[in-house]
Enzyme design. Structure first.
Site, PDB file in Angstrom:
ATOM      1  N   LEU A   1       0.881  -1.174  -0.271  1.00 24.56           N
ATOM      2  CA  LEU A   1       0.122  -0.085  -0.177  1.00 24.56           C
ATOM      3  C   LEU A   1       0.783   1.387   0.166  1.00 24.56           C
ATOM      4  O   LEU A   1       0.745   2.121  -0.992  1.00 24.56           O
ATOM      5  CB  LEU A   1      -0.989   0.073   1.168  1.00 24.56           C
ATOM      6  CG  LEU A   1      -1.698   1.365   1.459  1.00 24.56           C
ATOM      7  CD1 LEU A   1      -2.744   1.593   0.635  1.00 24.56           C
ATOM      8  CD2 LEU A   1      -2.366   1.158   2.867  1.00 24.56           C
TER       9      LEU A   1
ATOM     10  N   GLY B   1       2.002   7.710   3.027  1.00 25.10           N
ATOM     11  CA  GLY B   1       2.157   6.805   4.133  1.00 25.10           C
ATOM     12  C   GLY B   1       0.957   6.907   4.925  1.00 25.10           C
ATOM     13  O   GLY B   1      -0.025   6.087   4.346  1.00 25.10           O
TER      14      GLY B   1
ATOM     15  N   ARG C   1      21.487 -10.014  39.178  1.00 25.08           N
ATOM     16  CA  ARG C   1      22.503  -8.821  39.059  1.00 25.08           C
ATOM     17  C   ARG C   1      22.451  -8.168  40.679  1.00 25.08           C
ATOM     18  O   ARG C   1      21.611  -7.874  41.076  1.00 25.08           O
ATOM     19  CB  ARG C   1      22.135  -7.929  38.339  1.00 25.08           C
ATOM     20  CG  ARG C   1      22.973  -6.589  38.232  1.00 25.08           C
ATOM     21  CD  ARG C   1      24.440  -6.832  37.676  1.00 25.08           C
ATOM     22  NE  ARG C   1      25.220  -5.575  37.820  1.00 25.08           N
ATOM     23  CZ  ARG C   1      26.380  -5.422  37.568  1.00 25.08           C
ATOM     24  NH1 ARG C   1      27.055  -6.557  37.092  1.00 25.08           N
ATOM     25  NH2 ARG C   1      27.049  -4.464  37.408  1.00 25.08           N
TER      26      ARG C   1
ATOM     27  N   GLY D   1      24.395  -0.864  31.855  1.00 28.68           N
ATOM     28  CA  GLY D   1      25.224  -0.971  30.803  1.00 28.68           C
ATOM     29  C   GLY D   1      25.304  -2.295  29.906  1.00 28.68           C
ATOM     30  O   GLY D   1      25.332  -2.101  28.739  1.00 28.68           O
TER      31      GLY D   1
ATOM     32  N   GLU E   1       1.525  -0.327   9.949  1.00 32.84           N
ATOM     33  CA  GLU E   1       0.142  -0.633   9.942  1.00 32.84           C
ATOM     34  C   GLU E   1      -0.523   0.662  10.530  1.00 32.84           C
ATOM     35  O   GLU E   1      -1.597   0.526  11.190  1.00 32.84           O
ATOM     36  CB  GLU E   1      -0.500  -1.844  10.428  1.00 32.84           C
ATOM     37  CG  GLU E   1       0.084  -2.949   9.602  1.00 32.84           C
ATOM     38  CD  GLU E   1      -0.575  -4.176   9.809  1.00 32.84           C
ATOM     39  OE1 GLU E   1      -1.961  -4.266  10.133  1.00 32.84           O
ATOM     40  OE2 GLU E   1      -0.091  -5.214   9.791  1.00 32.84           O
TER      41      GLU E   1
ATOM     42  N   THR F   1       0.597   4.630  12.336  1.00 30.35           N
ATOM     43  CA  THR F   1       1.431   5.002  13.211  1.00 30.35           C
ATOM     44  C   THR F   1       0.592   5.225  14.655  1.00 30.35           C
ATOM     45  O   THR F   1      -0.829   5.411  14.196  1.00 30.35           O
ATOM     46  CB  THR F   1       2.067   6.423  12.908  1.00 30.35           C
ATOM     47  OG1 THR F   1       0.999   7.493  12.767  1.00 30.35           O
ATOM     48  CG2 THR F   1       3.007   6.423  11.823  1.00 30.35           C
TER      49      THR F   1
END
Ligand SMILES: Cc1cc2nc3c(=O)[nH]c(=O)nc-3n(C[C@H](O)[C@H](O)[C@H](O)COP(=O)(O)OP(=O)(O)OC[C@H]3O[C@@H](n4cnc5c(N)ncnc54)[C@H](O)[C@@H]3O)c2cc1C
Length: 366
Positions: free
Chosen positions: A110, A116, A253, A325, A348, A350
């Site tokens: 499309l 868009g 952690r 990190g 599809e 926004t």
């Protein structure tokens, strides 16, 4: 689905992502499991299940690799669904059946470089000449574009009529004048294929007009009503993976002599993620259930897509934050979720377009 994805997809995810490898070798397995035709009638090679089943499949695929989920989504929810929705019996026999059985791969086209969100301003044109349609123009962002055997394409047949002057066509790969152009180099979903598609005096039989001439755009909105539920499920799948990895990391952690999961700042992030993901999942399943009962779901599918997409982007971002990190390194999958998930607020329609759709449902056209 979970067993399959863990065993046959998980081991390859990182390598496929890094090399942008389109996992063609997986397609026969997906077909064997019925995943290429979940919601289509058995008479046309489908598994005759509902969207409520399909969203579980999407979630489980995306939980492991959203690229694979997107490949299935473009094939199933867009290309094959459009043929199922608008095709004649002959078109379904000839095109839907091999798509649903997974013998052929589909794409749906499309979007154009200049159109868009405003898809009705498309310029790709089709004119009738003798007993053929002749297509000219360039389409963009076509998922599966380089690998698809069957392409459903939207083209202008009556420029003055805008949304009422666009038709859908079925084009077989290999037709002279049809070719895939540039392969896009993407932020995420890198093992899915995104292509430009070019039509140059591409001549197809008159019988390959899909649905009534000039009604292709309106049919495509109905296709998207269901398709968006699948993208919402894809978002939930990525978000779920981000949550699971974060819970695990928070237990493992240690900083300041304790697991980071013992800090309230981390606990609240996890609690919010879990709650929002569940809400997104329930909105998605509600939209799927309503669609399975034959209801019009324009508003519900946009709500599910909007909310699930936004929640998933936030969940992936929080997952990177929880990993510190290490979340920034390729050693952990959360950096991939962070890249992949952004599609969910764009493809599809926004998030802004979903809000427009929801508001239009509330207010009507002002
Ligand atoms: C990985 C990927 C796969 C895709 N697969 C397919 C596919 O298989 N087939 C296909 O046809 N398309 C596909 N698309 C295209 C996708 O649907 C479009 O990118 C999307 O609809 C947005 O269009 P655009 O990129 O032209 O953005 P634009 O429409 O140019 O939008 C740019 C920005 O402006 C905002 N905006 C636009 N209009 C308004 C408005 N009226 N009010 C407020 N804000 C507005 C948008 O929300 C966005 O933030 C894919 C895209 C991606 C990234």
């Amino acid at each position: 689905m979970r067993e399959f994805a863990e065993k046959e997809i998980r081991p390859h995810v990182r390598e496929w992502d890094e090399s942008q490898h389109f996992p063609r070798e997986l397609l026969p397995r997906l077909a064997e499991l019925g995943l290429m035709g979940v919601t289509f009638p058995a008479a046309y090679g489908g598994a005759a299940l509902g969207l409520t089943d399909y969203v579980v499949i999407m979630e489980e695929l995306a939980r492991v690799d959203a690229s694979v989920a997107l490949i299935v989504s473009a094939h199933h929810s867009l290309c094959a669904s459009h043929i199922n929705l608008a095709g004649s019996q002959e078109q379904k026999r000839r095109y839907l059946a091999p798509l649903a059985r997974g013998e052929k791969l589909g794409c749906w086209s499309l979007t154009e470089p200049g159109s868009g969100s405003d898809a009705a301003s498309a310029r790709t044109a089709a004119r009738l000449e003798d007993d053929s349609w002749v297509l000219n123009g360039t389409k963009s962002f076509v998922t599966n574009g380089h690998y698809a055997d069957i392409c459903v394409v939207l083209a202008v047949t009556n420029p003055a009529a805008r949304t009422h002057g666009i038709s859908a066509f079925i084009v077989e790969a290999g037709t002279p004048g049809f070719r895939a152009g540039k392969k896009e180099d993407k932020l995420g979903l890198r093992s899915s294929d995104t292509a430009e598609i070019i039509f140059e005096d591409c001549r197809i039989p008159r019988a390959n007009c899909l649905g009534k001439p000039d009604s292709g755009f309106l049919d495509s909105l109905r296709v998207l009503d269901r398709g968006r539920i699948g993208i919402a499920a894809l978002a939930v799948g990525i978000a779920q993976a981000a949550l699971e990895d974060s819970v695990h990391y928070a237990q493992e952690r240690k900083q300041f002599g304790k697991p980071i999961g013992s800090f309230q700042a981390i606990q609240w992030k996890l609690a919010d993620m879990a709650t929002e993901i569940d809400a997104a999942r329930l909105l998605t399943r509600r939209a799927a259930a309503l669609a399975d009962r034959g209801n019009r779901v324009t508003c519900e599918s946009s709500m599910a897509k909007l909310y699930a997409g936004e929640v998933a982007v936030k969940a992936a971002s929080d997952a990177v934050q929880i990993h510190g990190g290490y979340g920034f390194l390729k050693d952990y999958p959360v950096e991939k979720y962070y890249r992949d998930v952004k599609l969910c607020t764009i493809g599809e329609g926004t998030s802004e377009v979903q809000r427009m759709v929801i508001a239009r449902e509330l207010l009507g056209r002002l």
